[in-house]
Design a protein around this motif. Structure first.
Motif, PDB file in Angstrom:
ATOM      1  N   UNK A 277     -32.763 -32.867  16.895  1.00 18.01           N
ATOM      2  CA  UNK A 277     -31.952 -31.689  17.214  1.00 18.01           C
ATOM      3  C   UNK A 277     -30.927 -31.950  18.292  1.00 18.01           C
ATOM      4  N   UNK A 278     -31.008 -33.100  18.955  1.00 16.89           N
ATOM      5  CA  UNK A 278     -30.066 -33.384  20.032  1.00 16.89           C
ATOM      6  C   UNK A 278     -29.505 -34.790  19.885  1.00 16.89           C
ATOM      7  N   UNK A 279     -28.336 -34.995  20.484  1.00 21.73           N
ATOM      8  CA  UNK A 279     -27.735 -36.327  20.488  1.00 21.73           C
ATOM      9  C   UNK A 279     -28.634 -37.315  21.217  1.00 21.73           C
ATOM     10  N   UNK A 280     -29.278 -36.837  22.277  1.00 21.45           N
ATOM     11  CA  UNK A 280     -30.178 -37.727  23.031  1.00 21.45           C
ATOM     12  C   UNK A 280     -31.318 -38.219  22.153  1.00 21.45           C
ATOM     13  N   UNK A 281     -31.876 -37.345  21.332  1.00 17.81           N
ATOM     14  CA  UNK A 281     -32.977 -37.745  20.449  1.00 17.81           C
ATOM     15  C   UNK A 281     -32.502 -38.748  19.410  1.00 17.81           C
ATOM     16  N   UNK A 405     -25.338 -42.396  12.080  1.00 14.81           N
ATOM     17  CA  UNK A 405     -24.097 -41.649  11.948  1.00 14.81           C
ATOM     18  C   UNK A 405     -24.338 -40.292  11.296  1.00 14.81           C
ATOM     19  N   UNK A 406     -25.137 -40.280  10.231  1.00 18.26           N
ATOM     20  CA  UNK A 406     -25.443 -39.028   9.536  1.00 18.26           C
ATOM     21  C   UNK A 406     -26.183 -38.065  10.456  1.00 18.26           C
ATOM     22  N   UNK A 407     -27.145 -38.602  11.224  1.00 18.56           N
ATOM     23  CA  UNK A 407     -27.919 -37.756  12.136  1.00 18.56           C
ATOM     24  C   UNK A 407     -27.028 -37.169  13.223  1.00 18.56           C
ATOM     25  N   UNK A 408     -26.126 -37.998  13.767  1.00 14.75           N
ATOM     26  CA  UNK A 408     -25.209 -37.488  14.784  1.00 14.75           C
ATOM     27  C   UNK A 408     -24.320 -36.387  14.209  1.00 14.75           C
ATOM     28  N   UNK A 410     -25.030 -34.491  11.688  1.00 14.61           N
ATOM     29  CA  UNK A 410     -25.857 -33.316  11.433  1.00 14.61           C
ATOM     30  C   UNK A 410     -26.132 -32.546  12.714  1.00 14.61           C
ATOM     31  N   UNK A 411     -26.408 -33.298  13.809  1.00 13.24           N
ATOM     32  CA  UNK A 411     -26.644 -32.630  15.094  1.00 13.24           C
ATOM     33  C   UNK A 411     -25.406 -31.850  15.510  1.00 13.24           C
ATOM     34  N   UNK A 412     -24.240 -32.476  15.332  1.00 12.74           N
ATOM     35  CA  UNK A 412     -22.997 -31.811  15.697  1.00 12.74           C
ATOM     36  C   UNK A 412     -22.778 -30.556  14.852  1.00 12.74           C
ATOM     37  N   UNK A 413     -23.018 -30.680  13.543  1.00  8.60           N
ATOM     38  CA  UNK A 413     -22.859 -29.522  12.675  1.00  8.60           C
ATOM     39  C   UNK A 413     -23.853 -28.415  13.038  1.00  8.60           C
ATOM     40  N   UNK A 414     -25.101 -28.831  13.315  1.00  7.53           N
ATOM     41  CA  UNK A 414     -26.123 -27.855  13.682  1.00  7.53           C
ATOM     42  C   UNK A 414     -25.749 -27.129  14.957  1.00  7.53           C
ATOM     43  N   UNK A 415     -25.211 -27.901  15.917  1.00  2.00           N
ATOM     44  CA  UNK A 415     -24.807 -27.292  17.176  1.00  2.00           C
ATOM     45  C   UNK A 415     -23.673 -26.302  16.954  1.00  2.00           C
ATOM     46  N   UNK A 416     -22.702 -26.689  16.098  1.00  2.00           N
ATOM     47  CA  UNK A 416     -21.603 -25.769  15.802  1.00  2.00           C
ATOM     48  C   UNK A 416     -22.128 -24.512  15.097  1.00  2.00           C
ATOM     49  N   UNK A 417     -23.088 -24.720  14.172  1.00  2.00           N
ATOM     50  CA  UNK A 417     -23.667 -23.584  13.482  1.00  2.00           C
ATOM     51  C   UNK A 417     -24.427 -22.685  14.450  1.00  2.00           C
ATOM     52  N   UNK A 418     -25.150 -23.317  15.398  1.00  2.00           N
ATOM     53  CA  UNK A 418     -25.897 -22.537  16.380  1.00  2.00           C
ATOM     54  C   UNK A 418     -24.941 -21.716  17.250  1.00  2.00           C
ATOM     55  N   UNK A 419     -23.841 -22.364  17.624  1.00  2.00           N
ATOM     56  CA  UNK A 419     -22.853 -21.642  18.423  1.00  2.00           C
ATOM     57  C   UNK A 419     -22.232 -20.502  17.616  1.00  2.00           C
ATOM     58  N   UNK A 420     -21.972 -20.762  16.336  1.00  2.00           N
ATOM     59  CA  UNK A 420     -21.397 -19.728  15.492  1.00  2.00           C
ATOM     60  C   UNK A 420     -22.363 -18.558  15.332  1.00  2.00           C
ATOM     61  N   UNK A 421     -23.639 -18.882  15.130  1.00  2.00           N
ATOM     62  CA  UNK A 421     -24.636 -17.821  14.994  1.00  2.00           C
ATOM     63  C   UNK A 421     -24.737 -17.010  16.276  1.00  2.00           C
ATOM     64  N   UNK A 422     -24.672 -17.714  17.422  1.00  2.00           N
ATOM     65  CA  UNK A 422     -24.720 -17.000  18.698  1.00  2.00           C
ATOM     66  C   UNK A 422     -23.514 -16.081  18.855  1.00  2.00           C
TER      67      UNK A 422
END
Length: 632
Positions: A277-281, A405-408, A410-422
């Motif tokens: 769920x995070x870039x660090x992970x 690369x795919x995971x990064x 996906x994390x970026x997309x998920x973060x954008x989606x989370x921000x959009x949902x917020x």
């Protein structure tokens, strides 16, 4: 009828023409497989031997020029195994002994009467069958020997006690033993102690014909190295089902098994990467996988540091999460890392040391693997060991790079989606707050104003009172439409069958229509939210009456995948058609301007499309398509 293979070709040699003729006749009568040729002299017989494919020779002993023994000796020089029966009237121990010494197959003394031919035929057929069996066995053994020796797989022949009899070259290469080193030794010589019980069970099953035909186990080479081999075993038995030999084909699958284990580990990492769920992970998983799957040490894994414009070991930075997503800027440099990034392909190079553009000179690198991440920079891995990277490392490395690369991404997309949902949640909260203000803070003052207007009308006879009342009514309609837009924008969750013509007549009665006329020809039953469908129809009918006049005729027509509402009014100018669905847009003196916005919102909530066009009478026509029939 016998096949050509069953036919037995016999050459009978005797200096008496009558004897050879009679003998040939009776032999062929005794056994129809026998085909007898004749010769009355040794010279003629020698020619027949060279010219014909014979299965057996029957010869007299006492012949002119050369005896039958001398003829036998000449035949044995070129055909050491060809059956040769000495059929002679001169019977003596001396002749028999001489014939045996010369290699005769059988010896038979001539007798009187025709029964002797039955005996001779039997001797000939027995001799030929034995000869053919031996020759077939020899050919089979020859083919088996060629197969064993030329097989790319290792082959071991064992005796009935599982002691080594023979190894081919491939087996010697795999195990590191010469045949002489293992001959006579048990299978235990090439099996480590901890695998002995497993292999013993395989052998027991094999000898009992209960399995053991395929197994994979560890083996020990001559220099003590442990390898993993895959074995295919077969038992050879005699006519009494006694074991006479065991043959095993095997190959070293150590590399294959290692690749399978590494691929399995990569699959596990991939599953973790795709749920990170995070870039660090992602960074932690990527670096750990490069270390574990590619056998790299932590200080041999490098990432591009944009601030330093260099590739640095991950052990020397606490910014792995930031660096793993950085795009290198050293374009134009002739470094190996840049070429890998530019070409988008992994690169493996051996015996590279002290590349100042890439590594700290104090950290010499013997083998390097560069893994470009498309759009995400470079994950650079280097090995401080002399072992070179092979094709498996390249493939696994490339897969790992792509997965990171795919995971990064996906994390970026998920973060954008989370921000959009917020953001949507905040907007919904504001909308709910707005609806509350509209419902309470605006409606209450309007109700107070309407009440005072009624009191004023009792005390004052003025034309302005009616104008104010109409303004109040428009404000009330505006508030109702705003609440509808604010609170009913969700999708339809529980549609039900609704008869279009019934719904249309119900909605028509709810709208102030004056002298307008409704023609409802749509008899279809559709799947819809009944209440919201009523909103859509009421607003379309109200729009036709408001813009088409009190005597307008409104039609409800069926479409192949929906319905249409049309009128014979003045229609809507082409320039205004793109704006009519905008909230607040109106060209009339009355109305809120939200009616068609509500129509569009209800259609979208159902997954329908709404289109404005011109009716056949020149008025407005709204087509609602993408509608599901309740009868489907």
């Amino acid at each position: 009828m016998h096949s050509h293979r069953d036919e037995i070709r016999v050459l009978h040699v005797d200096d008496d023409p009558d004897v050879v003729a009679v003998t040939a006749t009776f032999l062929e009568r005794e056994d129809d497989r026998l085909a007898v040729e004749t010769a009355t002299g040794v010279a003629e017989a020698r020619s027949r031997v060279e010219e014909s494919d014979l299965d057996c020779i029957v010869a007299d002993y006492d012949m002119p020029a050369r005896t039958g023994i001398e003829f036998l000796q000449s035949v044995r020089a070129d055909h050491p195994d060809l059956p040769f029966v000495l059929f002679t009237g001169k019977g003596s121990e001396e002749v028999a002994s001489e014939a045996i010494s010369a290699g005769v197959t059988d010896y038979l003394q001539k007798d009187t009467g025709t029964s002797q031919y039955a005996v001779l035929a039997n001797r000939v057929t027995n001799a030929v069958e034995q000869y053919r069996s031996k020759r077939a066995l020899a050919e089979s053994q020859k083919r088996l020997s060629l197969f064993i020796e030329q097989s790319p797989l290792g082959v071991i022949e064992w005796d009935e006690d599982c002691h080594v009899v023979h190894l081919n070259d491939a087996a010697e290469d795999i195990l590191g033993y010469d045949e002489a080193d293992l001959a006579g030794r048990s299978w235990e010589a090439i099996v480590p102690d901890d695998a002995g019980e497993q292999v013993a069970e395989v052998i027991d099953d094999l000898l009992a014909d209960a399995g053991g035909y395929h197994n994979v186990n560890e083996n020990v080479t001559a220099d003590g190295e442990t390898v993993v081999c895959e074995w295919h075993n077969r038992v050879v038995t005699d006519e009494a089902d006694e074991v006479v030999a065991i043959f095993s084909q095997f190959q070293d699958v150590s590399d294959r098994q290692e690749r399978e284990h590494r691929l399995e580990a990569l699959n596990e990492v991939t599953r973790d990467l795709l749920t990170a769920e995070t870039t660090e992970a992602v960074a932690e998983l990527g670096v750990r996988a490069a270390r574990d799957i590619l056998d790299l040490e932590a200080n041999a894994i490098h990432l591009y540091d944009e601030e330093r414009d260099a590739l640095v070991p991950v052990a020397e930075t606490d910014r792995v999460a930031d660096l793993i997503g950085a795009v290198p800027t050293f374009e134009g440099e002739d470094s190996i890392a840049w070429r890998a990034f530019r070409d988008g392909d992994p690169v493996a190079i051996d015996d590279i040391t002290d590349d100042p553009d890439v590594y700290n000179p104090d950290t010499p690198i013997r083998s390097e693997l560069y893994l470009p991440l498309e759009d995400f920079g470079i994950l650079l891995a280097g090995s401080p060991t002399p072992a070179a990277f092979d094709d498996t490392d390249l493939v696994l490395g490339e897969i790992l790079a792509a997965n990171v690369a795919t995971a990064l991404d996906q994390v970026e997309r998920t973060e954008r989606l989370r921000q959009r949902e917020a953001e949507l949640s905040r907007q919904n909260d504001r909308l709910e707050e707005f609806a509350s203000v509209v419902s309470h803070d605006l409606r209450n003052p309007l109700n107070v104003a309407s009440g005072h207007l009624d009191l004023l009308a009792e005390d004052c006879d003025s034309d302005h009172v009616e104008d104010v009342r109409q303004a109040h009514e428009r404000m009330g309609d505006l508030i109702d439409d705003l609440l509808t837009l604010a609170r009913e924008g969700d999708g339809v969750s529980r549609p039900e069958p609704v008869a279009l013509d019934v719904a249309a007549r119900t909605c028509w009665e709810s709208v102030v229509t004056g002298d307008a006329t409704l023609v409802a020809d749509a008899a279809d039953t559709i799947s819809a939210d009944r209440s919201r469908l009523h909103q859509l129809l009421e607003n379309l009918f109200r729009n036709s009456v408001e813009h088409g006049g009190e005597s307008v005729t409104v039609r409800l027509d069926e479409l192949p995948d929906g319905f249409a509402v049309a009128d014979d009014g003045d229609g809507i100018d082409l320039a205004d058609r793109e704006s009519v669905f905008d909230a607040g847009y109106t060209t009339a003196d009355t109305g809120s301007g939200f009616g068609l916005s509500i129509v569009e919102e209800v259609a979208e909530a159902h997954g329908w499309d709404v289109t404005l066009t011109e009716s056949a009478a020149g008025g407005a026509r709204f087509e609602i398509t993408g509608v599901d029939s309740a009868e489907d």
